[in-house]
Write an enzyme that holds these catalytic residues in place. Structure first.
Site, PDB file in Angstrom:
ATOM      1  N   HIS A   1       0.812  -1.217   0.000  1.00  0.00           N
ATOM      2  CA  HIS A   1       0.000   0.000   0.000  1.00  0.00           C
ATOM      3  C   HIS A   1       0.848   1.270   0.000  1.00  0.00           C
ATOM      4  O   HIS A   1       0.325   2.363  -0.232  1.00  0.00           O
ATOM      5  CB  HIS A   1      -0.966   0.003   1.193  1.00  0.00           C
ATOM      6  CG  HIS A   1      -0.318   0.272   2.515  1.00  0.00           C
ATOM      7  ND1 HIS A   1       0.027  -0.730   3.395  1.00  0.00           N
ATOM      8  CD2 HIS A   1       0.054   1.428   3.121  1.00  0.00           C
ATOM      9  CE1 HIS A   1       0.570  -0.201   4.481  1.00  0.00           C
ATOM     10  NE2 HIS A   1       0.599   1.099   4.336  1.00  0.00           N
TER      11      HIS A   1
ATOM     12  N   ASP B   1      -0.190  -7.537   1.160  1.00  0.00           N
ATOM     13  CA  ASP B   1       0.282  -6.169   1.398  1.00  0.00           C
ATOM     14  C   ASP B   1       1.808  -6.137   1.506  1.00  0.00           C
ATOM     15  O   ASP B   1       2.372  -5.483   2.383  1.00  0.00           O
ATOM     16  CB  ASP B   1      -0.356  -5.567   2.656  1.00  0.00           C
ATOM     17  CG  ASP B   1      -0.200  -4.046   2.707  1.00  0.00           C
ATOM     18  OD1 ASP B   1       0.175  -3.457   1.675  1.00  0.00           O
ATOM     19  OD2 ASP B   1      -0.427  -3.460   3.784  1.00  0.00           O
TER      20      ASP B   1
ATOM     21  N   SER C   1       4.916   2.652   7.842  1.00  0.00           N
ATOM     22  CA  SER C   1       4.547   1.447   7.107  1.00  0.00           C
ATOM     23  C   SER C   1       5.705   0.988   6.232  1.00  0.00           C
ATOM     24  O   SER C   1       6.326   1.787   5.528  1.00  0.00           O
ATOM     25  CB  SER C   1       3.317   1.710   6.237  1.00  0.00           C
ATOM     26  OG  SER C   1       2.185   1.935   7.034  1.00  0.00           O
TER      27      SER C   1
END
EC number: 3.4.21.-
Length: 488
Positions: A229, A259, A337
């Site tokens: 993402h 992901d 992230s």
């Protein structure tokens, strides 16, 4: 009476006076006699009884409460220049020593000394504001007292260690013993990278920053793992290493269901890499460290513990997810992230993925990363290029009853709907963003088919060149057309 007899009587009288005076002096508590008795060591009790200790005294400035010679009661330590030792063995404050008298006392006797600087204390040197290096803080204070007496300016201690010390002195005992987090960061940080993504402005045709994230190096020749993402297609991906070197990266593999993504740079030299630990061996309560670049602030470190090692995706409302996430209270913010979650050995046990709220964050286990890398390696060995994949550019959750109630509580204008897919983040510069999708939209239909789970969206993206999406936004019903991006 004869003269000789009188002289004899006077002599006896004088002797009697001297004898009486001697007896009086021997019996009287004169200072020198009391001092002599005070120099007899008092024995320590066989067992300490705290109830027999006197009330805690109020110590003068510079003094402190310390255990007495026997370790039973608290006493005020002597400061520099005060008497120490004696019958009760009064100690000096830390950093001072009790100076012994020149004469040796018989066994069993206690001597009275004076507290002074502990000369030659290793590592006790300090640098004064006058540029001089003093052997100890005590020595600097001694010099300052002399300076004040002659009206000179006293020096201020400005640095622990010698004045010429560059600051690379060895850490103290407590820092060395307890700063295990710093040791982990020192080992791991060189392999953590900052990702800056750019998109081309339709107005100026210039590349402008659109988003950022983190990643970590898994091969010396420049393979980097991050979250899927974090990436968007048709963008420039710039990787910055810890030393400041910057490289442009290309996407090698991406798996939106997991992901996970793999990107590649072409470095000039071999890079430091991180090894994957076994997340299956992780235990709840273990210390973990999260590294990344939240809000584009590089080399940011947070630490915490593992709350649970297997938080199922279904518990998070991800009905089509078969991943058991690692839950931790280490703070993972936007931009973190893709960064590594490591154990105290410096091994990667997860990749930072999702923050729900402060103290509740989730990471994809390293065992999943290992399988992702193994699949990529196998394709390379067989000479198979990865299949073309389509990318929409949004993060979503199925609209469960609990999520629906929470969203309506936070936003009274939230759509009145019983099912659908909740869009909680649209990646800037992606196909979803270009089509007009926004955060907190609810997708209820794609190409005329009802949508209730994220699997419905993923399958629609996989099977169709373009998507006709019905979206609820507040009280509005919007019809959007999206062309998914193709990723090799």
């Amino acid at each position: 009476m004869s003269r000789s007899k009188m002289s004899s009587q006077r002599l006896w009288a004088v002797r009697a006076q001297f004898l009486l005076l001697w007896l009086l002096l021997w019996a009287a508590p004169v200072p020198w006699a009391e001092a002599r008795r005070s120099r007899v060591s008092l024995p320590c009790p066989d067992a300490c009884d705290p109830t027999r200790c006197p009330p805690l005294p109020s110590c003068s400035a510079g003094s402190a409460l310390v255990p007495d010679r026997c370790g039973c009661c608290q006493v005020c330590a002597a400061v520099e220049g005060q008497e120490c030792g004696g019958a009760r063995g009064r100690p000096c404050v830390p950093g001072l020593r009790c100076g012994a008298p020149f004469s040796r006392e018989p066994s069993g006797r206690a001597w009275l000394g004076t507290c002074g600087c502990a000369e030659g204390a290793e590592g006790a040197a300090v640098c004064g504001s006058d540029g001089r290096t003093y052997p100890s803080l005590c020595a600097l204070r001694k010099e300052n007292r002399a300076a004040r007496q002659r009206g000179a300016l006293p020096a201020v201690p400005v640095q622990k260690g010698a004045c010429g010390d560059s600051g690379t002195t060895r850490a103290g005992r407590l820092r060395t013993k307890y700063n295990f987090i710093a040791a982990v960061v020192e080992k791991v940080a060189p392999s953590v990278v900052h990702l800056q993504l750019f998109r081309r402005s339709p107005l100026t045709n210039q590349e402008i920053p659109s988003s950022s994230g983190s990643g970590f190096i898994v091969s010396e020749d420049g393979l980097i793992v991050t979250n899927a993402h974090v990436l968007t297609n048709q963008q420039k991906i710039q990787v910055e290493l810890q030393n400041g070197a910057q490289y442009e990266a290309t996407v090698k593999d991406i798996d939106h269901k997991l992901d996970l993504a793999l990107i590649k740079i072409e470095p000039d030299t071999d890079l430091p890499v991180l090894l994957l630990g076994r997340s299956s061996d992780l235990r709840a309560g273990e210390f973990v460290v999260a590294l990344g670049s939240p809000f584009s602030l590089q080399n940011t470190v947070t630490a915490g513990i593992v709350s649970t090692t297997q938080r199922g995706g279904k518990e998070l409302g991800l009905k089509d997810s078969d991943i058991d996430y690692i839950q931790t209270d280490a703070i993972i913010n936007h931009g973190n992230s893709g960064g590594p979650l490591v154990n105290l050995d410096g091994d990667v046990i997860g990749i930072n993925t999702l923050k729900v709220t402060a103290g509740i964050s989730f990471a994809i286990p390293s065992d999943r990363i290992r399988q992702f890398l193994a699949d990529y390696h196998e394709r390379q060995l067989k000479g198979k290029a990865p299949l073309q994949k389509k990318y929409l550019g949004l993060r979503m959750l199925p609209l469960t009853l609990n999520l629906l109630q929470e969203m309506k509580r936070q936003d009274p204008d939230f759509p009145d709907v019983s099912s659908g897919v909740f869009v909680y983040e649209v990646i800037q510069g992606s196909a979803a963003a270009s089509s007009g999708l926004r955060d907190h939209d609810v997708i209820v239909s794609i190409n005329g088919q009802p949508v209730t789970t994220t699997t419905d969206v993923i399958e629609a993206v996989k099977d169709n060149a373009f998507l006709s999406i019905i979206v609820l936004r507040g009280s509005q019903t919007l019809f959007l057309t999206v062309t998914p991006e193709i990723i090799n």
